[in-house]
Design an enzyme around this catalytic site. Structure first.
Site, PDB file in Angstrom:
ATOM      1  N   SER A  34      23.339  10.231   3.336  1.00 31.91           N
ATOM      2  CA  SER A  34      23.690   9.028   2.593  1.00 31.91           C
ATOM      3  C   SER A  34      24.973   8.450   3.164  1.00 31.91           C
ATOM      4  O   SER A  34      25.828   9.180   3.679  1.00 31.91           O
ATOM      5  CB  SER A  34      23.886   9.346   1.109  1.00 31.91           C
ATOM      6  OG  SER A  34      24.393   8.231   0.407  1.00 31.91           O
ATOM      7  N   LEU A  68      15.029   4.906   0.824  1.00 31.66           N
ATOM      8  CA  LEU A  68      15.859   3.816   1.293  1.00 31.66           C
ATOM      9  C   LEU A  68      15.250   2.492   0.840  1.00 31.66           C
ATOM     10  O   LEU A  68      14.174   2.467   0.248  1.00 31.66           O
ATOM     11  CB  LEU A  68      15.947   3.859   2.824  1.00 31.66           C
ATOM     12  CG  LEU A  68      16.405   5.196   3.424  1.00 31.66           C
ATOM     13  CD1 LEU A  68      16.232   5.178   4.936  1.00 31.66           C
ATOM     14  CD2 LEU A  68      17.853   5.480   3.042  1.00 31.66           C
ATOM     15  N   HIS A  73      11.625   1.850   5.401  1.00 34.72           N
ATOM     16  CA  HIS A  73      10.631   2.913   5.235  1.00 34.72           C
ATOM     17  C   HIS A  73       9.892   3.230   6.532  1.00 34.72           C
ATOM     18  O   HIS A  73       9.802   4.392   6.942  1.00 34.72           O
ATOM     19  CB  HIS A  73       9.610   2.515   4.156  1.00 34.72           C
ATOM     20  CG  HIS A  73      10.163   2.541   2.776  1.00 34.72           C
ATOM     21  ND1 HIS A  73       9.413   2.236   1.662  1.00 34.72           N
ATOM     22  CD2 HIS A  73      11.395   2.843   2.309  1.00 34.72           C
ATOM     23  CE1 HIS A  73      10.152   2.339   0.580  1.00 34.72           C
ATOM     24  NE2 HIS A  73      11.363   2.702   0.944  1.00 34.72           N
ATOM     25  N   LYS A  91       7.316   4.030  -2.511  1.00 30.85           N
ATOM     26  CA  LYS A  91       6.421   2.883  -2.355  1.00 30.85           C
ATOM     27  C   LYS A  91       7.254   1.608  -2.243  1.00 30.85           C
ATOM     28  O   LYS A  91       8.394   1.561  -2.739  1.00 30.85           O
ATOM     29  CB  LYS A  91       5.430   2.816  -3.534  1.00 30.85           C
ATOM     30  CG  LYS A  91       6.065   2.863  -4.937  1.00 30.85           C
ATOM     31  CD  LYS A  91       6.647   1.532  -5.335  1.00 30.85           C
ATOM     32  CE  LYS A  91       7.426   1.615  -6.620  1.00 30.85           C
ATOM     33  NZ  LYS A  91       8.283   0.420  -6.813  1.00 30.85           N
ATOM     34  N   ARG A 159      16.529  -5.512  -4.303  1.00 30.64           N
ATOM     35  CA  ARG A 159      15.248  -6.056  -4.766  1.00 30.64           C
ATOM     36  C   ARG A 159      15.226  -7.583  -4.818  1.00 30.64           C
ATOM     37  O   ARG A 159      14.164  -8.185  -4.951  1.00 30.64           O
ATOM     38  CB  ARG A 159      14.894  -5.475  -6.138  1.00 30.64           C
ATOM     39  CG  ARG A 159      14.519  -4.003  -6.087  1.00 30.64           C
ATOM     40  CD  ARG A 159      14.353  -3.409  -7.476  1.00 30.64           C
ATOM     41  NE  ARG A 159      13.921  -2.023  -7.428  1.00 30.64           N
ATOM     42  CZ  ARG A 159      14.731  -0.992  -7.258  1.00 30.64           C
ATOM     43  NH1 ARG A 159      16.052  -1.210  -7.115  1.00 30.64           N
ATOM     44  NH2 ARG A 159      14.265   0.241  -7.226  1.00 30.64           N
ATOM     45  N   ASP A 171       7.734  -4.161  -5.773  1.00 29.27           N
ATOM     46  CA  ASP A 171       8.394  -3.174  -6.629  1.00 29.27           C
ATOM     47  C   ASP A 171       7.445  -2.731  -7.747  1.00 29.27           C
ATOM     48  O   ASP A 171       6.707  -1.771  -7.588  1.00 29.27           O
ATOM     49  CB  ASP A 171       9.695  -3.759  -7.187  1.00 29.27           C
ATOM     50  CG  ASP A 171      10.560  -2.702  -7.848  1.00 29.27           C
ATOM     51  OD1 ASP A 171      10.989  -1.769  -7.155  1.00 29.27           O
ATOM     52  OD2 ASP A 171      10.793  -2.800  -9.066  1.00 29.27           O
TER      53      ASP A 171
END
Length: 341
Positions: A34, A68, A73, A91, A159, A171
């Site tokens: 991280s 992440l 991804h 996802k 987001r 999402d």
């Protein structure tokens, strides 16, 4: 013992995945990478690093869990798979269907597991819904209503950033779209209509409403970031229906119910509180060890990726049509004014 390595130490890792790994007797949290070492240490791993590459290259790590932002991804899943690691990835797996297929091809080539961490798929109620559908308990599926309106993200949350893979569709929409596809036996939609809405120019979508047409029926799917949370799943068939309530896609912490009507008789199924994240970790660990396990099939994740891309394309086409109609209306209006009408 299955050693886990985490890429990312955000809220899901902190509240759900790290506790699930610690609670599973056959798993250990070996390392966490991280940009915030303090957050990484708070997860309780054996080692901490700022370098994601050190996790995927660590010979002691068996499974890499990727939490992440969405746009990272594919890059890190592919790198981990090529390093010989099994991968559990949040996802959606990829931002596009092409990315997701590339990830799947890499997993096949490298002989490693690639599992999408759609945690609700491990809940016993979700498993029962899939079983009831497979057994034809409600006959031929005719209509699905699947809605997931989730919390409004903070202003600085990824987001809201389309470049990072933000938006309600990718999402909360993943859950609703997955349920619709499952109801129709994972066949691809034959036609898609979609409307996508943004709150501010340049932001990712805050809401999407879509209709997916399948052979024999339709699915009406909604996803949104809203202050009025709402979840709904109803599957209507020729011989009955299946209905889940407010926790349709987030069951776990509390007991939940499922109502199944078949041939005129309704039965209420009650499920005790359970941690689907722990079930997911246990099953992935079992699969890594070569033991029988339930995993979300990769071909189903690919089907969801294709459907999500189809929804985005349909929404873009709808917006172009709306813009064209608006320009045409404005031109007619201007012409009328100019003629003195």
């Amino acid at each position: 013992m299955t050693n886990w390595g985490f890429l990312g130490a955000g809220s899901i890792a902190r509240t759900s995945l790290a506790p699930a790994v610690h609670r599973h007797a056959g798993s250990a949290l070996h390392t966490v990478a991280s940009h915030s070492p303090d957050r990484a240490r708070a997860l309780g791993p054996k080692t901490v690093t700022r370098d994601y590459a050190r996790v995927v290259e660590d010979d002691a790590v068996d499974v890499v869990y990727i939490c992440l932002h969405n746009s990272a991804h594919a890059q890190w899943a592919i790198r981990a798979l090529e390093a010989g690691k099994h991968v559990l990835c949040e996802k959606p797996l990829g931002l596009t269907a092409e990315e997701t297929h590339e990830m799947a091809r890499t997993a096949t080539r490298c002989g490693r597991l690639l599992v999408e961490a759609v945690w609700n798929r491990w809940h016993p109620r979700t498993r029962d819904v899939e079983r009831f559908l497979a057994e034809g308990v409600i006959g031929e599926v005719r209509e699905v209503i699947a809605e997931f309106h989730g919390d409004v993200p903070a202003e600085d949350n990824y987001r809201w950033d389309p470049a990072l893979g933000g938006g309600a569709l990718l999402d909360v929409g993943c859950y609703a779209v997955s349920a619709a596809l499952a109801a129709f036996s994972w066949q691809p939609p034959r036609a898609v209509h979609a409307d996508l809405f943004v709150d501010r120019p340049g932001q990712a979508d805050a809401r999407v409403d879509t209709v997916l047409a399948f052979r024999g029926g339709v699915a009406r799917v909604g996803a949104a970031f809203t202050r009025r949370q709402r979840q709904r799943l109803e599957i209507r068939g020729s011989e009955g229906w299946i209905r889940a309530g407010q926790d349709a896609f987030t069951a776990g912490a509390r007991p939940v119910q499922l109502w199944v009507n078949s041939s005129g008789a309704t039965r209420n199924h009650t499920y005790s509180a359970v941690d689907p994240y722990q079930l997911m970790v246990a099953e992935v660990s079992s699969a890594v060890a070569g033991d029988p396990a339930y995993l979300v099939p990769l071909e189903q994740s690919l089907a969801v990726a294709e459907a999500l891309q189809g929804i985005r394309r349909a929404a873009s086409a709808s917006k172009r049509t709306q813009d064209q109609h608006r320009r045409t209306s404005d031109a007619i209006s201007d012409s009328s004014k100019g003629s003195g009408a």
